[in-house]
Design an enzyme around this catalytic site. Structure first.
Site, PDB file in Angstrom:
ATOM      1  N   ASP A  90      20.371  13.891  -2.105  1.00 12.54           N
ATOM      2  CA  ASP A  90      20.108  14.397  -0.753  1.00 12.54           C
ATOM      3  C   ASP A  90      21.381  15.066  -0.230  1.00 12.54           C
ATOM      4  O   ASP A  90      22.484  14.764  -0.692  1.00 12.54           O
ATOM      5  CB  ASP A  90      19.681  13.261   0.184  1.00 12.54           C
ATOM      6  N   GLU A 153      21.442   8.861   0.877  1.00 12.79           N
ATOM      7  CA  GLU A 153      22.832   8.450   1.076  1.00 12.79           C
ATOM      8  C   GLU A 153      23.395   9.019   2.365  1.00 12.79           C
ATOM      9  O   GLU A 153      24.161   8.365   3.063  1.00 12.79           O
ATOM     10  CB  GLU A 153      23.700   8.907  -0.111  1.00 12.79           C
TER      11      GLU A 153
HETATM   12 ZN   LIG Z   1      27.999  11.871  -0.932  1.00 10.00          ZN
END
Ligand SMILES: [Zn+2]
Length: 471
Positions: A90, A153
């Site tokens: 991501d 994340e």
């Molecule tokens: Zn990262």
């Protein structure tokens, strides 16, 4: 152990590595909670990036597994023990001002430009090719090797949370999601609010009534702006003069004006990451300090005296009685990143506390609870993420040090930080690259890039690291 020319092995696969990196960078893998489906609970983009990696792995003979459509892994090798490599696909929103398409992955001046080039798709592909090289060379291994791919994340870490609820925790591992050489110590991170319990809305005999005061939106940022709205009964000019003198003394930019009969005071500071408040200038604390020296209404006087006494010019928790320091990770720090006061309503100080790896947050919290409750405040919205530390003597660190030093010719100094990296979701894991010392950190910025040279170097380092850690 077999001696391998790692960088040569990477060079042989250079074109494919760059091409696959670009393919991955083309995917707009942004969290999209408005457009979810059962098989894409965090949005289509991040799911597409996850699928891309799983399909790539399947093509190359790794065993893929999708874990709840928010994470997944690619595995090979045999053994009881598991070596984990933790990556994420991501990215943060691209923002404005790019020279070329943020998802175009254009190559200029030896760099690939794209959102995620450095954080963390470039390194993900480097680690992937590292695994692929080790596998294709058919080297003898004693552990299973697993790349774990997260898709959240940059936001809420729901990927690793879900993943480790259902899948095995590696015995050791690394996350190519920060800096080289090796980050082995990360402070604890505790965020909370100190909320004022006194709510005095009675008539005031003081000259100044503070109607409102706000500064900052995030615990982990030093606020660069503060604004107060004041009701000044008389001698407003005198107060404005005092304000000018104060901001001059502290070399601050400021602004004061009258609006709808109220006096507005504004202070500009310098923004910085909250893990080191000394790198910034907290606009809120300066304005609060100024106000604390004036003749304010009772509720405001109580609030601003508290802020002044416990936070002004003290980012180490000395006045709060919780100062602590250790050799591994340095000082405890406190950043009041969200200050808010509204007359007759709620008032609070929101902060992030970054505490050393040998410090105990339960003890600190107990001290703070006692102190602030005696002062008419209470601690609310308390969260705590424990410190993370892997001892220098462990096999993991010794091996990564050796590999890094052999390949770069530089000493592999251990780094301690006040922020949190992805590595803290592993039990025994460290952040290992991809940013080499001296390279600017342009993650999350416009025109994010990775040097192709660094991408190749990192791949070679990861390949040797995987091989040696799997012995
Ligand atoms: Zn990262």
């Amino acid at each position: 152990m077999t001696k391998i020319n790692w960088i040569q092995e990477v060079e042989k696969r250079k074109d494919a590595l760059i091409k696959d990196t670009q393919q991955l960078l083309h995917i707009k893998s942004l969290l999209d909670e408005e457009n979810t489906t059962p098989d894409a609970p965090l949005g289509k983009g991040v799911k597409e990036a996850l699928d891309f990696m799983l399909e790539l792995g399947e093509r190359d003979g790794f065993t893929p597994k999708n874990v709840g459509n928010v994470a997944g892994h690619l595995e090979f090798g045999k053994g009881d023990e598991l070596l984990g490599i933790l990556c994420h696909v991501d990215v943060v929103p691209e923002g404005d001002g790019w020279t070329s398409d943020p998802f175009g992955a254009e190559i200029r001046e030896g760099k690939i430009f794209a959102r995620g080039a450095l954080d963390d798709k470039g390194p993900t592909m480097a680690a992937y090719y590292a695994m692929k090289i080790v596998k294709e060379l058919g080297l003898p291994l004693n552990k299973r090797i697993r790349m774990i791919i997260g898709t959240d994340e940059e936001s809420n870490w729901r990927c690793v949370e879900h993943y480790f609820k259902h899948e095995e925790m590696p015995h050791l591992g690394f996350a190519p999601d920060a800096d080289f050489p090796i980050i082995n110590a990360e402070k604890g991170i505790s965020d909370f609010d100190m909320v004022q319990k006194i709510n005095n809305d009675g008539t005031s005999t003081s000259n100044i009534v503070v109607k409102s005061f706000v500064s900052g939106k995030r615990y982990n940022m030093v606020p660069d702006f503060a604004k107060a709205i004041l009701d000044v009964k008389d001698n407003q000019t005198d107060l404005v003069q005092k304000f000018s003198k104060f901001v001059k003394q502290y070399e601050l930019e400021s602004h004061s004006y009258v609006e709808n009969g109220a006096l507005i005071l504004e202070v500009k500071g310098i923004s910085a990451h909250g893990m080191e408040p000394k790198n910034g200038k907290n606009a809120g604390l300066f304005l609060a300090e100024f106000l604390s020296r004036q003749n304010l209404d009772a509720q405001a006087a109580h609030y601003f005296e508290f802020v002044s006494r416990y936070f002004f010019n003290d980012s180490r928790g000395v006045s709060l009685g919780v100062a602590y320091s250790d050799d591994i990770s340095g000082d405890l720090t406190i950043n009041p990143g969200k200050l808010s006061y509204i007359h007759g309503e709620g008032s609070s100080i929101g902060m992030t506390c970054r505490y050393p790896v040998t410090n105990n947050m339960e003890t600190t919290k107990a001290k703070l609870d006692e102190l602030v409750s005696n002062k008419g405040f209470s601690i609310e919205n308390f969260t705590d993420s424990k410190p993370h530390h892997v001892d220098e003597q462990e096999f993991l660190i010794q091996t990564l040090k050796k590999v890094y030093e052999e390949q770069t010719g530089e000493k592999a100094e251990l780094i301690a930080i006040g922020g949190g990296t992805y590595a803290r979701s592993l039990k025994s894991g460290v952040a290992f690259g991809p940013l080499f010392p001296g390279r600017p950190d342009i993650a999350h910025q416009k025109d994010e890039y990775i040097f192709i040279e660094d991408l190749l170097k990192a791949t070679a380092i990861y390949a040797q690291a995987i091989y040696e850690l799997a012995q």
